[in-house]
Design a protein around this motif. Structure first.
Motif, PDB file in Angstrom:
ATOM      1  N   LEU A 103       0.840  -1.185   0.000  1.00 47.92           N
ATOM      2  CA  LEU A 103       0.000   0.000   0.000  1.00 47.92           C
ATOM      3  C   LEU A 103       0.879   1.240   0.000  1.00 47.92           C
ATOM      4  O   LEU A 103       1.884   1.292   0.699  1.00 47.92           O
ATOM      5  N   GLY A 104       0.488   2.248  -0.757  1.00 47.68           N
ATOM      6  CA  GLY A 104       1.267   3.475  -0.726  1.00 47.68           C
ATOM      7  C   GLY A 104       0.855   4.444  -1.816  1.00 47.68           C
ATOM      8  O   GLY A 104       0.054   4.121  -2.689  1.00 47.68           O
ATOM      9  N   LYS A 105       1.419   5.654  -1.741  1.00 46.79           N
ATOM     10  CA  LYS A 105       1.102   6.697  -2.729  1.00 46.79           C
ATOM     11  C   LYS A 105       1.556   6.276  -4.118  1.00 46.79           C
ATOM     12  O   LYS A 105       0.858   6.498  -5.102  1.00 46.79           O
ATOM     13  N   THR A 106       2.747   5.669  -4.210  1.00 44.01           N
ATOM     14  CA  THR A 106       3.271   5.272  -5.519  1.00 44.01           C
ATOM     15  C   THR A 106       2.373   4.235  -6.184  1.00 44.01           C
ATOM     16  O   THR A 106       2.111   4.289  -7.384  1.00 44.01           O
ATOM     17  N   ALA A 107       1.885   3.290  -5.387  1.00 44.94           N
ATOM     18  CA  ALA A 107       1.004   2.244  -5.931  1.00 44.94           C
ATOM     19  C   ALA A 107      -0.406   2.767  -6.207  1.00 44.94           C
ATOM     20  O   ALA A 107      -1.197   2.108  -6.873  1.00 44.94           O
ATOM     21  N   GLY A 108      -0.713   3.947  -5.650  1.00 49.99           N
ATOM     22  CA  GLY A 108      -2.025   4.543  -5.887  1.00 49.99           C
ATOM     23  C   GLY A 108      -3.134   3.949  -5.049  1.00 49.99           C
ATOM     24  O   GLY A 108      -4.312   4.166  -5.323  1.00 49.99           O
ATOM     25  N   ASN A 109      -2.777   3.191  -4.005  1.00 49.40           N
ATOM     26  CA  ASN A 109      -3.800   2.557  -3.167  1.00 49.40           C
ATOM     27  C   ASN A 109      -3.600   2.889  -1.688  1.00 49.40           C
ATOM     28  O   ASN A 109      -3.924   2.079  -0.820  1.00 49.40           O
ATOM     29  N   ALA A 110      -3.064   4.053  -1.412  1.00 52.38           N
ATOM     30  CA  ALA A 110      -2.802   4.448  -0.023  1.00 52.38           C
ATOM     31  C   ALA A 110      -4.103   4.602   0.748  1.00 52.38           C
ATOM     32  O   ALA A 110      -5.129   5.019   0.203  1.00 52.38           O
ATOM     33  N   VAL A 111      -4.069   4.248   2.027  1.00 52.81           N
ATOM     34  CA  VAL A 111      -5.193   4.469   2.929  1.00 52.81           C
ATOM     35  C   VAL A 111      -4.810   5.656   3.814  1.00 52.81           C
ATOM     36  O   VAL A 111      -3.864   5.581   4.596  1.00 52.81           O
ATOM     37  N   TRP A 112      -5.555   6.758   3.672  1.00 52.17           N
ATOM     38  CA  TRP A 112      -5.196   8.005   4.326  1.00 52.17           C
ATOM     39  C   TRP A 112      -5.994   8.218   5.617  1.00 52.17           C
ATOM     40  O   TRP A 112      -7.114   7.732   5.756  1.00 52.17           O
ATOM     41  N   LYS A 117      -9.281  12.475   1.692  1.00 49.01           N
ATOM     42  CA  LYS A 117      -8.609  11.515   0.824  1.00 49.01           C
ATOM     43  C   LYS A 117      -9.171  10.096   0.991  1.00 49.01           C
ATOM     44  O   LYS A 117      -9.241   9.330   0.035  1.00 49.01           O
ATOM     45  N   THR A 118      -9.505   9.727   2.221  1.00 51.26           N
ATOM     46  CA  THR A 118     -10.126   8.431   2.505  1.00 51.26           C
ATOM     47  C   THR A 118     -11.264   8.679   3.487  1.00 51.26           C
ATOM     48  O   THR A 118     -11.027   9.047   4.639  1.00 51.26           O
ATOM     49  N   SER A 119     -12.494   8.500   3.041  1.00 49.04           N
ATOM     50  CA  SER A 119     -13.651   8.774   3.894  1.00 49.04           C
ATOM     51  C   SER A 119     -13.742   7.731   5.006  1.00 49.04           C
ATOM     52  O   SER A 119     -13.175   6.642   4.899  1.00 49.04           O
ATOM     53  N   PRO A 120     -14.473   8.047   6.096  1.00 50.22           N
ATOM     54  CA  PRO A 120     -14.688   7.043   7.143  1.00 50.22           C
ATOM     55  C   PRO A 120     -15.270   5.747   6.593  1.00 50.22           C
ATOM     56  O   PRO A 120     -14.901   4.658   7.020  1.00 50.22           O
ATOM     57  N   PHE A 121     -16.169   5.853   5.616  1.00 52.91           N
ATOM     58  CA  PHE A 121     -16.763   4.675   4.984  1.00 52.91           C
ATOM     59  C   PHE A 121     -15.699   3.831   4.286  1.00 52.91           C
ATOM     60  O   PHE A 121     -15.651   2.609   4.440  1.00 52.91           O
ATOM     61  N   GLU A 122     -14.827   4.482   3.524  1.00 49.28           N
ATOM     62  CA  GLU A 122     -13.768   3.755   2.814  1.00 49.28           C
ATOM     63  C   GLU A 122     -12.789   3.127   3.790  1.00 49.28           C
ATOM     64  O   GLU A 122     -12.328   1.998   3.583  1.00 49.28           O
ATOM     65  N   LEU A 123     -12.454   3.848   4.865  1.00 50.83           N
ATOM     66  CA  LEU A 123     -11.548   3.312   5.881  1.00 50.83           C
ATOM     67  C   LEU A 123     -12.167   2.088   6.542  1.00 50.83           C
ATOM     68  O   LEU A 123     -11.514   1.047   6.712  1.00 50.83           O
ATOM     69  N   TYR A 124     -13.433   2.208   6.906  1.00 46.98           N
ATOM     70  CA  TYR A 124     -14.156   1.102   7.537  1.00 46.98           C
ATOM     71  C   TYR A 124     -14.191  -0.115   6.605  1.00 46.98           C
ATOM     72  O   TYR A 124     -13.906  -1.246   7.024  1.00 46.98           O
ATOM     73  N   GLN A 125     -14.504   0.122   5.339  1.00 51.36           N
ATOM     74  CA  GLN A 125     -14.601  -0.976   4.383  1.00 51.36           C
ATOM     75  C   GLN A 125     -13.251  -1.644   4.138  1.00 51.36           C
ATOM     76  O   GLN A 125     -13.176  -2.858   3.936  1.00 51.36           O
ATOM     77  N   PHE A 126     -12.172  -0.866   4.150  1.00 55.44           N
ATOM     78  CA  PHE A 126     -10.847  -1.448   3.956  1.00 55.44           C
ATOM     79  C   PHE A 126     -10.551  -2.481   5.037  1.00 55.44           C
ATOM     80  O   PHE A 126     -10.080  -3.587   4.753  1.00 55.44           O
ATOM     81  N   PHE A 127     -10.844  -2.147   6.288  1.00 54.62           N
ATOM     82  CA  PHE A 127     -10.523  -3.061   7.379  1.00 54.62           C
ATOM     83  C   PHE A 127     -11.537  -4.190   7.517  1.00 54.62           C
ATOM     84  O   PHE A 127     -11.178  -5.302   7.905  1.00 54.62           O
TER      85      PHE A 127
END
Length: 298
Positions: A103-112, A117-127
């Motif tokens: 995961l990272g900025k270079t790969a374009g899939n960073a979790v912020w 940049k990363t909504s609470p919904f997106e953060l929740y869904q990632f985990f």
């Protein structure tokens, strides 16, 4: 001139033996692709970055993923030689995506951590989507739950794996830690609206939450005209194929609006049923294809 200053300054204090001995450097030198000059200079430039931050901002600690150990070591050695001061480096376990990619900025899939940049919904869904093989490790890394409680969570999971207990607890703890209780409630509202067709959750969502959902879900802004039908809605949203196959998609029961299955393509949309009081419709095609419709000038 800046390059010459760097080469004669920081470059004169960085030892070739140390740079060449790094595991990452050795691996690249032995690979078929070899190692470019730009790649070789990267640890030197990152080391200089540490020195610059020490001089300009008093930075004494650099934190990075486990794969950054060599670069952090280069920075530590340069700052120590240049200033004679003690500085420190910390590495943390490398976090990867569910497919094992970094995961990272270079790969374009960073979790912020930043909501923009990363909504609470997106953060929740990632985990909440983490695999069983990694979820216990993440509970230990990212939450303050006692180890005994984590052990109990995993024991219950072994008995009822279909409930995804550890993943839901992990997602809740991390989202609450980053965005507070309101952020967690926002994530749950979005989840219920999108994945559980909850009319109540959809109606309670703010414009900000709707915009955050729009990022991952196809959406359309439509003007409600008299006599607009279910078929009209599906076609305007580009949710069904043109022609008879799209019509049949509805009659076969493959379309629902706000969680209610609609099998009559000619049914006229009703405000309060198909269109919620906040001017939104959640259109679902099949089992997993969602579309969010924002109605204008209601």
């Amino acid at each position: 001139e800046p390059l010459l200053r760097f080469a004669c300054g920081a470059g004169g204090r960085l030892r070739m033996g140390a740079l060449l001995s790094r595991h990452g450097c050795q691996a690249r030198l032995r690979s078929a692709e070899g190692m470019s000059l730009a790649e070789f200079l990267y640890p030197a430039l990152q080391a200089y970055d540490f020195l610059h931050l020490r001089r300009r901002h008093g930075c004494r600690l650099q934190i990075g993923g486990a794969d950054q150990m060599g670069n952090i070591m280069s920075g530590y050695e340069l700052v120590s030689r240049e200033t004679g001061e003690d500085v420190f480096g910390i590495t943390v376990p490398l976090i990867t995506s569910t497919t094992g990619d970094k995961l990272g900025k270079t790969a374009g899939n960073a979790v912020w951590l930043n909501r923009d940049k990363t909504s609470p919904f997106e953060l929740y869904q990632f985990f909440v989507r983490q695999q069983d093989s990694i979820v216990e490790k993440y509970l230990k890394l990212f939450t303050f739950l006692p180890l005994e409680e984590i052990r109990h969570i995993m024991e219950m999971h072994a008995k009822e794996p279909e409930k995804w207990g550890p993943q839901k607890r992990l997602a809740a703890e991390v989202t609450k830690l980053v965005h507070g209780r309101e952020g967690l409630e926002s994530a749950k509202r979005c989840t219920k609206a999108l994945y559980h067709s909850s009319v109540e959750a959809l109606e309670a969502m703010s414009d900000q939450e709707l915009q955050e959902l729009f990022k991952q879900t196809p959406s359309a802004e439509l003007l409600l005209e008299p006599g607009t039908s279910v078929l009209d809605l599906c076609r305007k949203a580009n949710a069904i194929p043109a022609g008879p196959s799209g019509y049949q998609k509805i009659t076969d029961g493959g379309v629902s609006i706000n969680g209610i299955r609609e099998t009559n393509p000619e049914a006229v949309l009703v405000v309060g049923q198909h269109i919620l009081k906040n001017g939104v419709s959640l259109l679902r095609i099949g089992k997993k294809n969602y579309y969010i419709i924002k109605w204008l000038q209601l």
